[in-house]
Motif scaffolding. Structure first.
Motif, PDB file in Angstrom:
ATOM      1  N   ALA A  48       0.834  -1.677  -0.557  1.00  0.00           N
ATOM      2  CA  ALA A  48      -0.568  -0.220  -0.079  1.00  0.00           C
ATOM      3  C   ALA A  48       1.009   1.333   0.022  1.00  0.00           C
ATOM      4  O   ALA A  48       0.520   2.357  -1.083  1.00  0.00           O
ATOM      5  CB  ALA A  48      -1.133  -0.279   1.180  1.00  0.00           C
ATOM      6  N   GLY A  51       2.323   1.118  -3.437  1.00  0.00           N
ATOM      7  CA  GLY A  51       1.769   2.436  -4.349  1.00  0.00           C
ATOM      8  C   GLY A  51       1.376   3.634  -4.234  1.00  0.00           C
ATOM      9  O   GLY A  51       1.068   4.244  -5.503  1.00  0.00           O
ATOM     10  N   ARG A 249      -7.078   5.254  -1.737  1.00  0.00           N
ATOM     11  CA  ARG A 249      -6.476   4.107  -1.057  1.00  0.00           C
ATOM     12  C   ARG A 249      -5.958   5.350   0.034  1.00  0.00           C
ATOM     13  O   ARG A 249      -6.082   4.238   1.384  1.00  0.00           O
ATOM     14  CB  ARG A 249      -5.064   4.221  -1.972  1.00  0.00           C
ATOM     15  CG  ARG A 249      -3.421   2.953  -1.275  1.00  0.00           C
ATOM     16  CD  ARG A 249      -2.369   2.756  -1.506  1.00  0.00           C
ATOM     17  NE  ARG A 249      -2.360   1.863  -2.995  1.00  0.00           N
ATOM     18  CZ  ARG A 249      -2.176   3.062  -4.452  1.00  0.00           C
ATOM     19  NH1 ARG A 249      -2.097   4.204  -4.358  1.00  0.00           N
ATOM     20  NH2 ARG A 249      -2.361   2.738  -4.968  1.00  0.00           N
ATOM     21  N   THR A 265      -3.535  -2.216  -4.309  1.00  0.00           N
ATOM     22  CA  THR A 265      -3.276  -1.930  -4.776  1.00  0.00           C
ATOM     23  C   THR A 265      -2.391  -3.221  -5.759  1.00  0.00           C
ATOM     24  O   THR A 265      -1.590  -3.254  -6.836  1.00  0.00           O
ATOM     25  CB  THR A 265      -1.604  -1.681  -3.526  1.00  0.00           C
ATOM     26  OG1 THR A 265      -2.261  -0.257  -3.048  1.00  0.00           O
ATOM     27  CG2 THR A 265      -0.526  -1.261  -4.772  1.00  0.00           C
ATOM     28  N   ARG A 269      -1.505  -3.947  -9.592  1.00  0.00           N
ATOM     29  CA  ARG A 269      -0.505  -4.397 -10.728  1.00  0.00           C
ATOM     30  C   ARG A 269      -1.043  -5.655 -11.635  1.00  0.00           C
ATOM     31  O   ARG A 269      -0.514  -5.316 -12.699  1.00  0.00           O
ATOM     32  CB  ARG A 269       0.052  -4.188  -9.566  1.00  0.00           C
ATOM     33  CG  ARG A 269       0.778  -3.444  -8.637  1.00  0.00           C
ATOM     34  CD  ARG A 269       1.464  -3.876  -7.161  1.00  0.00           C
ATOM     35  NE  ARG A 269       2.584  -4.220  -7.766  1.00  0.00           N
ATOM     36  CZ  ARG A 269       4.401  -3.503  -8.424  1.00  0.00           C
ATOM     37  NH1 ARG A 269       4.067  -2.410  -8.285  1.00  0.00           N
ATOM     38  NH2 ARG A 269       5.089  -3.786  -9.284  1.00  0.00           N
TER      39      ARG A 269
END
Length: 435
Positions: A48, A51, A249, A265, A269
């Protein structure tokens, strides 16, 4: 249809199956390996925070080069035989980029604590922001030289150096993660792009004759005026999305937990990996082809040809990814990331709608419909933020991917409305209808 496959065989496969594909493949492999190491050594919490740093760094990088990259490539390609125009373009862009990147570097360095509180919340990684500030001008220089070489069609040497940079960056990232865990991963995000200083060195070495064209006296504000539409479009699309991601987030962290933010996250990806190839294909074929098209009939044919040939294959690929999601989580991450299996459905559906929409939206760029493009992009990001927050409050973490899905459904719907007459309207038999 025939034209599409002829182009694929003649141009796209020649380019995309060569060094370009190698570059994308290595980038994906590097991302997968790095994700695995983050999962093993740091976990969802680290995912996180990394990210957030990636999104912030992406925003700052875009600001540092002022959104100039695509426009510079185009203008250099057009002016490379005109010494005076070339000197104006190179000088204006170089000094503008240098000034902007240095200014941003100072702002980041002296506001590191404030930025840290925005992207790392209660964690203190101020020194990471300070390192970011120091490498930012080098990144801007790399991108400037990359644009020059790209404008002069020096694709081969650039791709080779890019591949080398990817491999070296991967090795350094793995080493830092193993030795320093989260601190190493955060520093790796910052310094890896700076490793590509090789691109600048080689670029200058191959184009020494360009240096004497870069003069303060050749700065011309009209160059920036001509580049401004490209700058604005690039800045809107490359800045707004990372910022929205950071906000979403942080909301997940505050309302649900940092682990859940790491899961979200992770799924984004995974999405990035398979979208790289689709984006490369569209950049190689769709945009150049749309630039050539002046009639609604040809535009309709190209859009539906892409939908009939590529989208079914993409749909099958997404179906395989969904059905094998359990294996993918094990392969890409660890058992701790098992909850992201519940996020695949809406993420994949949203990505499918995203590609459907992008195919049509490329016409904005090809026709230089800058205002339409910017308004639609801003609308997309606003809807993504509002819907994600709304659904998170109701459905928890799954609400974030539901917001992603709804946003691209609406984006696709609006693009259909804008180009509805071109795609579904009556077209004259003599094909005289133009945009």
């Amino acid at each position: 249809m025939k034209r599409f496959f002829q182009y694929i065989n003649r141009e796209v496969l020649v380019k995309a199956a060569g060094l370009s594909t190698a570059n994308i493949t290595i980038k994906i492999i590097s991302g997968i390996v790095i994700s695995k190491f983050i999962a093993l050594f740091i976990g969802p919490e680290g995912m996180a925070l990394i990210g957030n740093l990636r999104n912030f760094f992406s925003t700052i990088q875009s600001l540092a080069i002022g959104g100039l990259y695509k426009g510079v490539v185009k203008f250099i390609n057009e002016a490379k035989t005109n010494v005076l125009e070339l000197s104006k373009t190179l000088s204006t862009v170089f000094y503008s980029g240098f000034f902007i990147s240095v200014l941003l570097a100072f702002l980041c360095y002296y506001n590191a604590e404030f930025i840290n509180s925005l992207i790392f919340l209660n964690n203190n990684y101020t020194y990471v922001i300070e390192v970011l500030a120091m490498v930012l001008p080098f990144y801007a220089l790399n991108m400037f030289v990359f644009a020059i070489m790209n404008g002069f069609s020096k694709y081969k040497i650039l791709l080779i150096i890019n591949i080398i940079g990817q491999i070296v960056g991967l090795l350094i990232t793995i080493l830092l993660i193993k030795q320093e865990n989260i601190d190493g991963a955060l520093i790796a995000v910052i310094i890896t792009p700076a490793i590509n200083l090789l691109i600048s060195v080689v670029g200058v070495a191959f184009r020494k004759n360009l240096m004497h064209h870069i003069k303060v006296t050749s700065i011309n504000l009209s160059v920036l005026k001509n580049l401004s539409p490209y700058m604005i479009m690039a800045l809107v699309s490359s800045i707004a999305l990372p910022i929205v991601f950071i906000i979403i987030r942080n909301y997940i962290i505050s309302e649900i937990g940092i682990k859940e933010a790491g899961y979200w996250t992770a799924i984004t990806r995974v999405s990035d990996y398979y979208l790289m190839f689709v984006n490369a294909l569209m950049a190689l074929y769709i945009l150049p082809r749309f630039t050539e098209i002046n009639s609604r009939k040809e535009f309709r044919q190209e859009v539906f040809s892409f939908y009939k040939t590529i989208m079914p294959v993409f749909a099958i690929l997404l179906g395989i990814i969904y059905l094998s999601r359990s294996l993918l989580v094990t392969f890409l991450f660890t058992e701790e990331f098992r909850p992201i299996e519940d996020l695949f459905a809406y993420q994949i559906l949203g990505d499918f709608m995203r590609v459907l929409s992008m195919v049509i939206a490329y016409k904005f760029l090809a026709n230089k419909m800058f205002i339409h493009f910017i308004i639609l992009e801003v609308f997309l990001f606003v809807i993504m933020y509002i819907s994600s927050i709304y659904f998170i409050d109701i459905f928890g973490l799954e609400g974030a991917v539901m917001g992603h899905c709804l946003s691209y459904f609406m984006h696709f719907g609006i693009t259909l409305l804008i180009f509805g007459s071109s795609l579904f309207g009556v077209i004259n038999e003599d094909d005289t209808d133009t945009f």
